[in-house]
Design a protein around this motif. Structure first.
Motif, PDB file in Angstrom:
ATOM      1  N   LEU A  80       0.879  -1.166  -0.012  1.00  0.00           N
ATOM      2  CA  LEU A  80      -0.017   0.100  -0.055  1.00  0.00           C
ATOM      3  C   LEU A  80       0.946   1.451   0.016  1.00  0.00           C
ATOM      4  N   GLU A  81       2.276   1.361   0.778  1.00  0.00           N
ATOM      5  CA  GLU A  81       2.963   2.330   0.649  1.00  0.00           C
ATOM      6  C   GLU A  81       3.362   2.665  -0.723  1.00  0.00           C
ATOM      7  N   MET A  82       3.774   1.512  -1.648  1.00  0.00           N
ATOM      8  CA  MET A  82       4.139   1.764  -2.911  1.00  0.00           C
ATOM      9  C   MET A  82       3.052   2.424  -3.752  1.00  0.00           C
ATOM     10  N   ALA A  83       1.673   1.638  -3.563  1.00  0.00           N
ATOM     11  CA  ALA A  83       0.820   2.034  -4.412  1.00  0.00           C
ATOM     12  C   ALA A  83       0.509   3.645  -4.170  1.00  0.00           C
ATOM     13  N   SER A 109      -7.515   6.685   2.601  1.00  0.00           N
ATOM     14  CA  SER A 109      -8.720   6.152   3.503  1.00  0.00           C
ATOM     15  C   SER A 109      -8.561   4.864   3.841  1.00  0.00           C
ATOM     16  N   ARG A 110      -8.082   4.307   3.219  1.00  0.00           N
ATOM     17  CA  ARG A 110      -8.015   2.629   3.660  1.00  0.00           C
ATOM     18  C   ARG A 110      -7.369   2.639   5.004  1.00  0.00           C
ATOM     19  N   PRO A 111      -8.280   1.928   5.998  1.00  0.00           N
ATOM     20  CA  PRO A 111      -7.816   1.535   7.348  1.00  0.00           C
ATOM     21  C   PRO A 111      -6.421   0.533   7.468  1.00  0.00           C
ATOM     22  N   ASP A 112      -6.143  -0.108   6.339  1.00  0.00           N
ATOM     23  CA  ASP A 112      -4.914  -0.999   6.500  1.00  0.00           C
ATOM     24  C   ASP A 112      -3.848  -0.262   6.072  1.00  0.00           C
ATOM     25  N   LEU A 113      -3.897   1.056   5.548  1.00  0.00           N
ATOM     26  CA  LEU A 113      -2.702   1.689   5.449  1.00  0.00           C
ATOM     27  C   LEU A 113      -1.993   2.461   6.725  1.00  0.00           C
ATOM     28  N   ASP A 114      -0.835   2.220   6.508  1.00  0.00           N
ATOM     29  CA  ASP A 114       0.049   2.756   7.847  1.00  0.00           C
ATOM     30  C   ASP A 114      -0.766   4.084   8.438  1.00  0.00           C
ATOM     31  N   PRO A 115      -0.838   4.185   9.761  1.00  0.00           N
ATOM     32  CA  PRO A 115      -1.886   5.309  10.265  1.00  0.00           C
ATOM     33  C   PRO A 115      -1.184   6.557  10.328  1.00  0.00           C
ATOM     34  N   ARG A 116       0.321   6.433  10.133  1.00  0.00           N
ATOM     35  CA  ARG A 116       0.865   7.792   9.733  1.00  0.00           C
ATOM     36  C   ARG A 116       0.822   8.386   8.391  1.00  0.00           C
ATOM     37  N   LEU A 117       0.390   7.595   7.646  1.00  0.00           N
ATOM     38  CA  LEU A 117       0.099   7.936   6.336  1.00  0.00           C
ATOM     39  C   LEU A 117      -1.159   8.344   5.807  1.00  0.00           C
ATOM     40  N   ARG A 118      -2.274   7.702   6.738  1.00  0.00           N
ATOM     41  CA  ARG A 118      -3.706   8.089   6.364  1.00  0.00           C
ATOM     42  C   ARG A 118      -3.878   9.564   6.519  1.00  0.00           C
ATOM     43  N   ASP A 119      -4.763  10.123   5.717  1.00  0.00           N
ATOM     44  CA  ASP A 119      -5.165  11.408   5.914  1.00  0.00           C
ATOM     45  C   ASP A 119      -6.780  11.288   5.419  1.00  0.00           C
ATOM     46  N   PRO A 120      -7.487  11.251   6.331  1.00  0.00           N
ATOM     47  CA  PRO A 120      -8.919  11.343   6.082  1.00  0.00           C
ATOM     48  C   PRO A 120      -9.731  12.441   5.421  1.00  0.00           C
ATOM     49  N   GLY A 121      -9.131  13.674   5.716  1.00  0.00           N
ATOM     50  CA  GLY A 121      -9.477  14.962   5.352  1.00  0.00           C
ATOM     51  C   GLY A 121      -9.063  15.222   3.524  1.00  0.00           C
ATOM     52  N   ALA A 122      -7.944  14.739   3.421  1.00  0.00           N
ATOM     53  CA  ALA A 122      -7.606  14.812   2.213  1.00  0.00           C
ATOM     54  C   ALA A 122      -8.386  13.694   1.020  1.00  0.00           C
ATOM     55  N   ALA A 123      -8.247  12.661   1.734  1.00  0.00           N
ATOM     56  CA  ALA A 123      -9.108  11.385   1.087  1.00  0.00           C
ATOM     57  C   ALA A 123     -10.576  11.884   0.585  1.00  0.00           C
ATOM     58  N   ARG A 124     -11.177  12.571   1.599  1.00  0.00           N
ATOM     59  CA  ARG A 124     -12.556  13.016   1.556  1.00  0.00           C
ATOM     60  C   ARG A 124     -12.591  14.123   0.429  1.00  0.00           C
ATOM     61  N   GLU A 125     -11.614  14.923   0.442  1.00  0.00           N
ATOM     62  CA  GLU A 125     -11.777  16.097  -0.668  1.00  0.00           C
ATOM     63  C   GLU A 125     -11.266  15.335  -2.064  1.00  0.00           C
ATOM     64  N   LEU A 126     -10.108  14.624  -2.169  1.00  0.00           N
ATOM     65  CA  LEU A 126      -9.725  13.886  -3.574  1.00  0.00           C
ATOM     66  C   LEU A 126     -10.836  13.120  -4.027  1.00  0.00           C
ATOM     67  N   VAL A 127     -11.528  12.364  -3.279  1.00  0.00           N
ATOM     68  CA  VAL A 127     -12.632  11.342  -3.753  1.00  0.00           C
ATOM     69  C   VAL A 127     -13.845  12.102  -4.011  1.00  0.00           C
ATOM     70  N   SER A 128     -14.302  13.163  -3.433  1.00  0.00           N
ATOM     71  CA  SER A 128     -15.212  14.003  -3.808  1.00  0.00           C
ATOM     72  C   SER A 128     -14.933  14.598  -5.208  1.00  0.00           C
ATOM     73  N   ASP A 129     -13.847  15.157  -5.323  1.00  0.00           N
ATOM     74  CA  ASP A 129     -13.639  15.654  -6.609  1.00  0.00           C
ATOM     75  C   ASP A 129     -13.709  14.933  -7.607  1.00  0.00           C
ATOM     76  N   ALA A 130     -13.120  13.441  -7.442  1.00  0.00           N
ATOM     77  CA  ALA A 130     -13.075  12.489  -8.605  1.00  0.00           C
ATOM     78  C   ALA A 130     -14.375  12.059  -8.766  1.00  0.00           C
ATOM     79  N   ALA A 131     -15.240  12.028  -7.833  1.00  0.00           N
ATOM     80  CA  ALA A 131     -16.651  11.354  -7.927  1.00  0.00           C
ATOM     81  C   ALA A 131     -17.600  12.493  -8.690  1.00  0.00           C
ATOM     82  N   GLU A 132     -17.478  13.897  -8.482  1.00  0.00           N
ATOM     83  CA  GLU A 132     -18.045  14.758  -9.181  1.00  0.00           C
ATOM     84  C   GLU A 132     -17.675  14.964 -10.569  1.00  0.00           C
TER      85      GLU A 132
END
Length: 195
Positions: A80-83, A109-132
Motif C-alpha cells: 500500500l505504501e508503494m501504491a 482512506s484505507r484502514p490497512d494503510l500505515d496510520p502515519r500515512l492516512r489522511d481522512p480529510g485529504a481522502a474525502r476531498e480527493l474522492v469528492s473531486d473525482a466522484a463529481e
C-alpha cells in the motif's frame, strides 16, 4: 470498428507494435489487456512488464494502474505504501487526473494503510473531486462513506448518497435492502422506509 469489420487480432497486433515502438499509452493499454485477460489469456507478469515501461516514462495512467496493481496484488506483491507513492507521482504528473485523485483518495482512506500515512480529510476531498467528475470507483467510495459501520444507511444520508451518484431512479435499495428511498424529495415523515 466504425464502418469496418472488427478484427481484434489485427488491432492487438497494432497495439503491440505501437507499445514496442515506445508509445506509453499503448503500453498501458497492452498491460491492461494482459492483466485482465482482454482479448488475450490473462498474463499478469507480462502485463506488469509492459506497465513498468510506461511507468518509467512517467505516464499518469500507468502510474495509476501500477498503483492499483500494488493495492490489489495483481502481478506484484501487495504494498500500500508503494501504491500511495505511485498515486502521488501520478497526481504530480497530471494534477487534473481524475484517476489519480480517486486512487490517492481511496488509498488515504484505507484502514490497512500505515496510520502515519492516512489522511481522512485529504481522502474525502480527493474522492469528492473525482466522484463529481464521474469516476465510478470514487462515487462508490463516497457512497460507502455515508454508511455507518453496521451497513445501514441513515435516512438523510441515503438521500445524499443518491445525489452523489446522480441515480435516475425514484426507488433504490441500498445496503442489501435495508433502506429504500421512496422519492427524490419525500416528506419528512416518509423520507425512508424499511424494505
Amino acid at each position: 470498428g466504425a464502418g469496418v469489420d472488427r478484427h481484434y487480432g489485427r488491432a492487438f497486433a497494432w497495439l503491440e507494435r505501437s507499445a514496442a515502438l515506445g508509445s506509453a499509452a499503448a503500453q498501458v493499454d497492452l498491460a491492461r489487456c494482459h492483466l485482465q485477460g482482454y482479448g488475450v489469456p490473462q498474463d499478469p507478469p507480462r502485463g506488469i512488464r509492459w506497465l513498468r515501461r510506461a511507468v518509467e516514462a512517467g505516464h499518469p495512467d500507468a502510474l495509476c494502474e501500477m498503483s492499483a496493481c500494488h493495492m490489489f496484488a495483481l502481478g506484484v506483491e501487495r504494498d500500500l505504501e508503494m501504491a500511495l507513492r505511485l498515486a502521488d507521482r501520478a497526481l504530480e504528473s497530471d494534477p487534473s487526473s481524475v484517476d489519480a485523485k480517486a486512487m490517492r483518495g481511496i488509498l488515504l482512506s484505507r484502514p490497512d494503510l500505515d496510520p502515519r500515512l492516512r489522511d481522512p480529510g485529504a481522502a474525502r476531498e480527493l474522492v469528492s473531486d473525482a466522484a463529481e467528475a464521474g469516476h465510478h470507483a470514487a462515487q462508490y467510495q463516497r457512497l460507502l462513506r455515508v454508511q455507518p459501520l453496521l451497513g445501514r444507511v441513515d435516512p438523510c444520508d441515503a438521500e445524499a448518497a443518491l445525489q452523489l451518484l446522480e441515480l435516475p431512479y425514484r426507488v433504490i435499495s441500498l445496503c442489501a435492502g435495508d433502506i429504500r428511498v421512496t422519492s427524490s424529495k419525500p416528506a419528512d415523515s416518509d423520507r425512508c422506509k424499511p424494505v
